[in-house]
Scaffold this active site. Structure first.
Site, PDB file in Angstrom:
ATOM      1  N   GLU A   1       8.288  14.684  17.398  1.00  8.70           N
ATOM      2  CA  GLU A   1       8.741  14.689  16.235  1.00  8.70           C
ATOM      3  C   GLU A   1       7.732  15.933  15.265  1.00  8.70           C
ATOM      4  O   GLU A   1       6.548  15.738  15.422  1.00  8.70           O
ATOM      5  CB  GLU A   1       8.581  13.388  15.474  1.00  8.70           C
ATOM      6  CG  GLU A   1       8.958  13.356  14.262  1.00  8.70           C
ATOM      7  CD  GLU A   1       9.077  11.811  13.464  1.00  8.70           C
ATOM      8  OE1 GLU A   1       7.961  11.232  13.785  1.00  8.70           O
ATOM      9  OE2 GLU A   1      10.028  11.479  12.864  1.00  8.70           O
TER      10      GLU A   1
ATOM     11  N   CYS B   1      12.632  10.759   8.739  1.00  5.12           N
ATOM     12  CA  CYS B   1      12.474  10.281   9.979  1.00  5.12           C
ATOM     13  C   CYS B   1      13.587  10.400  10.903  1.00  5.12           C
ATOM     14  O   CYS B   1      13.590  10.553  12.227  1.00  5.12           O
ATOM     15  CB  CYS B   1      11.853   8.838   9.953  1.00  5.12           C
ATOM     16  SG  CYS B   1      12.853   8.094   8.757  1.00  5.12           S
TER      17      CYS B   1
ATOM     18  N   LYS C   1       0.942  -1.098   0.085  1.00  8.22           N
ATOM     19  CA  LYS C   1       0.001   0.079   0.028  1.00  8.22           C
ATOM     20  C   LYS C   1       1.054   1.443  -0.027  1.00  8.22           C
ATOM     21  O   LYS C   1       1.658   1.383   0.703  1.00  8.22           O
ATOM     22  CB  LYS C   1      -0.860   0.038   1.207  1.00  8.22           C
ATOM     23  CG  LYS C   1      -1.810   1.415   1.291  1.00  8.22           C
ATOM     24  CD  LYS C   1      -2.678   1.530   2.456  1.00  8.22           C
ATOM     25  CE  LYS C   1      -1.989   2.622   3.428  1.00  8.22           C
ATOM     26  NZ  LYS C   1      -2.052   3.806   2.653  1.00  8.22           N
TER      27      LYS C   1
HETATM   28  P1  ADP Z   1       1.335  10.035   8.846  1.00  5.52           P
HETATM   29  O1  ADP Z   1       0.273  10.197  10.036  1.00  5.52           O
HETATM   30  O2  ADP Z   1       2.460  11.150   9.101  1.00  5.52           O
HETATM   31  O3  ADP Z   1       0.418  10.121   7.554  1.00  5.52           O
HETATM   32  P2  ADP Z   1       1.225   7.548   9.000  1.00  5.52           P
HETATM   33  O4  ADP Z   1       2.280   6.626   9.957  1.00  5.52           O
HETATM   34  O5  ADP Z   1       0.013   7.307   9.672  1.00  5.52           O
HETATM   35  O6  ADP Z   1       1.899   8.805   8.818  1.00  5.52           O
HETATM   36  O7  ADP Z   1       1.256   6.981   7.519  1.00  5.52           O
HETATM   37  C1  ADP Z   1       2.272   6.105   7.020  1.00  5.52           C
HETATM   38  C2  ADP Z   1       1.492   4.892   6.177  1.00  5.52           C
HETATM   39  O8  ADP Z   1       0.589   4.341   7.280  1.00  5.52           O
HETATM   40  C3  ADP Z   1       0.530   5.548   5.038  1.00  5.52           C
HETATM   41  O9  ADP Z   1       0.617   4.571   4.057  1.00  5.52           O
HETATM   42  C4  ADP Z   1      -0.922   5.449   5.881  1.00  5.52           C
HETATM   43  O10 ADP Z   1      -1.892   5.194   4.977  1.00  5.52           O
HETATM   44  C5  ADP Z   1      -0.637   4.227   6.739  1.00  5.52           C
HETATM   45  N1  ADP Z   1      -1.605   3.848   7.839  1.00  5.52           N
HETATM   46  C6  ADP Z   1      -2.269   5.178   8.410  1.00  5.52           C
HETATM   47  N2  ADP Z   1      -3.023   4.478   9.302  1.00  5.52           N
HETATM   48  C7  ADP Z   1      -2.887   3.174   9.344  1.00  5.52           C
HETATM   49  C8  ADP Z   1      -3.562   2.051  10.026  1.00  5.52           C
HETATM   50  N3  ADP Z   1      -4.430   2.162  10.789  1.00  5.52           N
HETATM   51  N4  ADP Z   1      -3.334   0.853   9.699  1.00  5.52           N
HETATM   52  C9  ADP Z   1      -2.343   0.796   8.749  1.00  5.52           C
HETATM   53  N5  ADP Z   1      -1.882   1.617   8.332  1.00  5.52           N
HETATM   54  C10 ADP Z   1      -1.998   2.931   8.404  1.00  5.52           C
END
Ligand code: ADP
Length: 517
Positions: free
Chosen positions: A420, A323, A213
């Site tokens: 962060e 990061c 994804k």
């Molecule tokens: P940010 O909050 O800065 O967007 P995230 O860690 O949430 O950073 O996003 C990194 C990746 O994790 C993206 O591909 C996002 O779609 C995905 N993501 C966000 N929430 C979830 C979740 N609950 N489960 C799995 N993947 C997630």
């Protein structure tokens, strides 16, 4: 062409909009690039080496962060699309056409994949700048790093081996390393192509099949390069991409009972959630590359001019959306004033703006969410009583641009020192002794990286031994090499990417013990 918004969904920080196009979205659209050229952008999910519409036909908008205008829509996957991708990936894995072939076949295919990406390097870099907002020079660098990494792991595909273990004359014992199966991969938006390569490369080299994804803000480059998979010789179903949102597609991957491993790069909060989801579903193996608040430490004997350049790269490269950004700057008291002055001048000289303009170092922040979050931290910093040495404000009102920002007069307890920010914002403070700086540097739940600037070998080695971080850069910063492992101590992650360590993430050890008569 687009009807009004038909649904709103809560994302982690704000509302995102899922739209339904009134006409069916074609599987490829022409996109004009700011450099005057145009290209065909795939819009479908990539499943079984084909671009296909999502099963429910939903699409979402992709925004150019430099102009806030729409680039295109692409198809949005849902849980049923993840299930479909897993079916195909599982069939391919079990068929053995990838997992059980002579590994040199994987070497050759991944090498060819790298070559095809390199052949289109300028387009890929432009797509990355358009979609993510990063300066074109940085996007070009990402393409080089991604291609190099694919070539490096291609070379490892046929070098995965086990051990013969002397366990006495009554038995013959050996180990072998086997692929895990269908692996799920969830990548972030700050290095979309590079994170695609870091994830897909070692997984494919070791014979796994992938359901990946992309981040919702930056789906374009991964779709674009994946179109070369078939020509490269990657069999249908070995690499699948389901574009979509974290709470739907990401969640479906993390909880899927037939995905055997999940690899994630992103925030610590989401990583923690994925680890729980993995534990509660099928105990899939998990590797996580998470956040940081990395200390960048300058000793009295450092070369000031070189160090200032390293600090700039450490915090303003990729618009601070890194990061391992060196976001906490600590300077020994003997050179504090001189270094701060030189750093201020250099920060004010950083060219911010259109990623495609000549000389731009810092492009746009990637999304509305992100610029809002950074500006909120700037406000918090001011309220906490920190002094803005330079920056601290948005540039213009169109496009997500922020001035390179330095906060001085900060205390360790300030939120801008502890949390962060993921943007071009740095805090600077003074220290006097090694003991004091080790205490401050390690006073964080994170442990991704650190920088040390000194001309003393003893200081460099002594301090690097005492720092709790997965990577320590000495007289450099944000300085990656595909052979050198990368990952976090403490709450910055589990496992390592790059190097031979990355391959270990994607294999499991089988022990075989034969009783001899
Ligand atoms: P940010 O909050 O800065 O967007 P995230 O860690 O949430 O950073 O996003 C990194 C990746 O994790 C993206 O591909 C996002 O779609 C995905 N993501 C966000 N929430 C979830 C979740 N609950 N489960 C799995 N993947 C997630």
């Amino acid at each position: 062409m687009i009807t009004s918004t038909i649904s709103k969904r809560l994302s982690s920080q704000s509302f995102v909009f899922t739209r339904q196009l009134s006409t069916k979205l074609p599987l490829s659209v022409t996109i004009n690039l700011p450099n005057g050229s145009s290209y065909q952008q795939p819009t479908g999910l990539f499943i079984g080496n084909k671009f296909v519409p999502s099963r429910q036909g939903k699409t979402f908008e992709v925004i150019n962060p430099s102009t806030e205008e729409e680039i295109t829509h692409i198809y949005e996957g849902r849980e049923d699309d993840v299930n479909h991708a897993v079916d195909i990936a599982e069939q391919t894995f079990k068929s053995g056409v990838w997992s059980k072939v002579d590994p040199i076949i994987r070497t050759n295919a991944i090498n060819k994949f790298a070559q095809l990406i390199e052949d289109h390097a300028e387009t890929v870099a432009a797509i990355e700048s358009l979609d993510n907002g990063k300066a074109l020079f940085a996007a070009r660098g990402d393409v080089v790093l991604a291609v190099n990494y694919l070539r490096s792991v291609a070379g490892w595909a046929d070098k995965v081996d086990g051990r013969v273990i002397d366990s006495g004359s009554s038995h013959f014992s050996y180990t072998k390393r086997e692929a895990i199966g269908v692996v799920g991969q969830i990548i972030p938006w700050n290095f979309p192509l590079l994170m695609w390569a870091w994830k897909v490369g070692p997984a494919l080299a070791t014979g796994n099949t992938v359901v990946l994804k992309t981040a919702e803000a930056t789906p374009l480059s991964a779709l674009y390069v994946s179109q070369f998979a078939e020509e490269a010789g990657i069999p249908a179903g070995a690499l699948n991409i389901v574009s979509g949102f974290g709470k739907i597609v990401g969640e479906a991957i993390a909880t899927h009972p037939r995905i055997k491993k999940v690899a994630f790069t992103g925030s610590t909060a989401t990583g923690r959630h994925i680890l729980k989801a993995a534990a509660e579903s099928n105990l899939k193996k998990v590797t996580l590359e998470l956040g940081g608040k990395s200390p960048n430490i300058v000793f009295n004997d450092a070369d000031i001019a070189k160090t200032v350049q390293n600090i700039i790269v450490g915090i303003y490269f990729n618009s601070g959306e890194v990061c391992c950004a060196g976001s906490r700057l600590y300077v020994q008291e003997g050179i504090y004033e001189e270094l701060l002055e030189a750093f201020k001048v250099a920060a004010e000289g950083v060219k911010v703006g259109d990623p495609f303009a000549e000389g731009t170092f810092q492009g746009a922040q990637t999304s509305q969410n992100q610029i809002d979050k950074i500006l909120q931290y700037v406000k918090i910093g001011k309220e906490e009583g920190a002094r803005v040495v330079t920056g601290g404000e948005r540039i213009g009102d169109k496009g997500f641009f922020i001035k390179p920002t330095i906060f001085a007069d900060v205390e360790e307890s300030f939120r801008i020192v502890k949390e962060e920010i993921f943007g071009p914002v740095i805090t600077i403070s003074k220290f006097s002794t090694v003991d004091e700086i080790i205490e401050k540097a390690n006073n964080t739940n994170y442990g991704l990286a650190a920088g040390i600037h000194t001309t003393s070998l003893n200081t460099a080695i002594d301090v690097s031994n005492k720092i709790e971080a997965g990577t320590v850069w000495i007289n450099t910063y944000n300085d990656f090499h595909h052979q050198v492992p990368f990952g976090g101590f403490k709450e910055s992650g589990i496992g390592r990417e790059l190097g031979t360590e990355a391959l270990d993430n994607y294999t499991q050890v089988k022990s075989v013990r034969i009783k001899l008569d």
